[in-house]
Scaffold this active site. Structure first.
Site, PDB file in Angstrom:
ATOM      1  N   CYS A 383       0.834  -1.194   0.000  1.00 33.01           N
ATOM      2  CA  CYS A 383       0.000   0.000   0.000  1.00 33.01           C
ATOM      3  C   CYS A 383       0.876   1.254   0.000  1.00 33.01           C
ATOM      4  CB  CYS A 383      -0.962  -0.047   1.180  1.00 33.01           C
ATOM      5  SG  CYS A 383      -2.432   0.942   0.885  1.00 33.01           S
ATOM      6  N   HIS A 509      -3.463  -4.873   0.425  1.00 34.31           N
ATOM      7  CA  HIS A 509      -2.746  -5.446   1.572  1.00 34.31           C
ATOM      8  C   HIS A 509      -2.764  -6.966   1.496  1.00 34.31           C
ATOM      9  CE1 HIS A 509      -2.136  -1.834   4.065  1.00 34.31           C
ATOM     10  NE2 HIS A 509      -3.224  -1.387   3.467  1.00 34.31           N
ATOM     11  N   GLU A 511      -1.137  -9.071   3.086  1.00 31.57           N
ATOM     12  CA  GLU A 511      -0.919  -9.741   4.376  1.00 31.57           C
ATOM     13  C   GLU A 511      -2.203 -10.277   5.003  1.00 31.57           C
ATOM     14  OE1 GLU A 511      -0.500  -6.506   3.738  1.00 31.57           O
ATOM     15  OE2 GLU A 511      -0.962  -5.212   5.451  1.00 31.57           O
TER      16      GLU A 511
HETATM   17  N1  GLN Z   1      -1.992   6.675   3.184  1.00 29.79           N
HETATM   18  C1  GLN Z   1      -2.092   5.979   1.946  1.00 29.79           C
HETATM   19  C2  GLN Z   1      -3.464   6.124   1.322  1.00 29.79           C
HETATM   20  O1  GLN Z   1      -4.411   6.447   1.992  1.00 29.79           O
HETATM   21  C3  GLN Z   1      -1.723   4.516   2.111  1.00 29.79           C
HETATM   22  C4  GLN Z   1      -2.640   3.771   3.021  1.00 29.79           C
HETATM   23  C5  GLN Z   1      -2.105   2.440   3.473  1.00 29.79           C
HETATM   24  O2  GLN Z   1      -0.911   2.190   3.394  1.00 29.79           O
HETATM   25  N2  GLN Z   1      -2.975   1.585   3.971  1.00 29.79           N
HETATM   26  O3  GLN Z   1      -3.637   5.892   0.161  1.00 29.79           O
END
Ligand code: GLN
Length: 538
Positions: A383, A509, A511
């Protein structure tokens, strides 16, 4: 069959592994052929953990339907191998929000709204939703916190009422406590357990079973003492010594005879014999000494490892598959900015930059990504880790010196990571991101496609910002491959570097979907690349 309920309460102190114990017991029941569902009740007043600091709450675990939930849901999904839904986690905040909105609508016809029955009824309604949506044979419900907390009282009262409503024979209360060890006299103490059971009984709940957690072996005399003072059967006091190996716990619970005891108390018979062969193999594999591979996890909340719970577990699962032992170096990204702790990164065989919000430490993560790219160190970006990998590429390969995500620099001339139009008008912080499961199509011939070995995948998201398509062609010309896209081609979901052993970032994500016996392909890719790098040096 009539749905059975197992309620887990905690005594003495929190963080004794109530969630893990419940999850592991869930696995032993699933092994006996039951359809098991889970629920975590969080007595705090926040509506969900989505806006809570990871320092306070640990990781936010995201479900398929986009619910932002407690990290215990991660244990449940990994141990029982299920996919939970929104109904599996609720908080006092949600309960009150619902009751108050009904009151405003006039649904209560002018009645006085009280904790009993209005709040307790709403709690019972939500507990009932699990069975309604899953058709589960057995629902495991964990109440967060410890008995005696003011916030948990309405929950305990609701569950006490529920026991009468669904029939005592269909409900089991399992109380998980802690036996402190007194070094001076070398003994374990049961008194706090007695007190916590007394507190529970003052709420009208007598536990059917006590799990006595301890760091030291608990002898039979002590169990007898607990049984006597707490008015439970001797056989229903189950000692549970801390295990060094998380995934051994279902086997320990099995060995302690707990699942059969639970079934007996609930009047159930196993539908099939448990088959532990795969799980035993897994645990034997965990215990087997393996060559060590070091991963530098460059994050912002590294002081609290729980903030990266699923990332850590996914690394462990993938390491098993790659035949290595993973050692995680927890690196504070802000330190790298101050030229500190670089040796932790330099000695690592791979670098992982996890998700995150807010600008603190982002420059340090960009430095880590640059180091990985220039030195051909295997890198996985999750992300934010993918977004910053793209920012780094734009700055140092494409020459857009001020490239950034508009999350961190609103006025940058090169917003390579930017808000999509439909996110621009949102003001509320909670629950307004791209959340939950989204499909992604993989580009043949890429590292991502090779890792997954399928063409289409579904992964869980939690973010607002996206790769800015205005820069796609420029990135591609310089060697960045967009190996995963949304089916309409509009959103970049995976980016990877062409001339690099393994530099991969995902907007989602991965994970959250890793399982101990089904490691996530992108993590396996990282661990294999790290193993190869290490072998190359030897
Ligand atoms: N802050 C970033 C966004 O909102 C990444 C979010 C994250 O890593 N879950 O896009």
């Amino acid at each position: 069959m009539t749905t059975k309920y197992i309620f887990f309460t905690g005594g003495v102190v929190s963080s004794v592994g109530k969630g893990v114990t419940a999850a592991a017991l869930g696995r032993t029941l699933k092994e006996r052929g039951f359809n098991v569902a889970v629920q975590k009740l969080d007595p705090y007043i926040n509506v969900d953990p989505g806006t809570m600091s990871p320092y306070q709450h640990g990781e936010v675990f995201v479900l398929d339907d986009g619910a932002e939930t407690d990290l215990d849901l991660g244990h449940y999904e990994r141990f029982i191998d299920i996919r939970a839904s929104r109904v599996s986690n609720f908080t006092t905040g949600q309960v009150y929000a619902e009751v108050i909105s009904k009151e405003r609508r006039g649904d209560y016809l002018g009645g006085t709204i009280q904790v009993i029955p209005h709040i307790t009824n709403e709690i019972k309604r939500r507990v009932g939703l699990v069975e309604k949506t899953t058709g589960a044979d057995i629902v495991l419900v964990e109440i967060g916190g410890t008995v005696g907390d003011i916030e948990s009282q309405p929950f305990l009262e609701a569950l006490r009422q529920l026991r009468t409503e669904v029939g005592r024979e269909n409900v089991l209360f399992v109380h998980v406590t802690w036996l402190p060890y007194i070094g001076a006299t070398s003994e374990l103490k049961t008194k706090p357990t007695q007190h916590s059971v007394a507190a529970l009984r003052s709420m009208g709940i007598s536990p059917n079973m006590i799990i006595a957690r301890s760091d030291y072996p608990v002898d039979a005399d002590l169990c007898e003492k607990i049984a006597l003072f707490c008015d439970v059967d001797k056989t229903a006091v189950v000692p549970m010594v801390t295990s060094q190996y998380l995934y051994e716990i279902p086997l320990l619970i099995e060995k302690a005879g707990m699942p059969d005891l639970v079934l007996k108390q609930l009047g159930l018979e196993a539908k099939k014999k448990p088959d532990w062969r795969e799980w035993e193999k897994l645990v034997a594999n965990v215990k087997r000494p393996k060559p060590e591979v070091t991963v530098a996890l460059v994050g912002k909340y590294v002081e609290l490892h729980d903030a990266y719970m699923s990332v850590r577990e996914a690394l462990k699962h993938a390491a098993l598959a790659a035949g290595v032992e993973v050692k995680i170096e927890w690196v504070h990204s802000a330190d790298l900015e101050k030229d500190k702790n670089w040796e932790q990164v330099q000695k690592a065989d791979a670098i992982l930059v996890p998700g995150g919000f807010g600008s603190r430490g982002t420059e340090g993560k960009i430095l880590a990504a640059r180091y990985a790219r220039e030195n051909k160190i295997p890198y996985l970006g999750l992300c934010l880790g993918m977004q910053l990998m793209c920012v780094e590429f734009a700055r140092h390969v494409l020459g857009h010196e001020d490239a950034n995500s508009s999350e961190f620099d609103r006025s940058t001339a090169s917003p390579v990571i930017d808000l999509m139009n439909d996110q621009r008008s949102i003001i509320d912080m909670g629950g307004t991101m791209r959340l939950g499961l989204y499909p992604c199509v993989l580009k043949p011939g890429t590292k991502a496609a090779a890792a997954y070995a399928v063409e289409k995948i579904d992964e869980r998201h939690r973010h607002r910002w996206e790769f800015n398509n205005a820069y796609r062609a420029e990135f591609e010309k310089a060697g960045m491959v967009f190996s995963g896209l949304s089916p309409d081609g509009k959103l970049v979901e995976i980016a990877e570097l062409k001339d690099h052993p393994y530099m991969v970032g995902s907007q989602f994500h991965p994970e959250f979907l890793s399982r101990p016996n089904r490691p996530h392909p992108l993590f396996v890719g990282l661990m294999k690349a790290a193993k190869e790098k290490k072998a190359g040096q030897a």
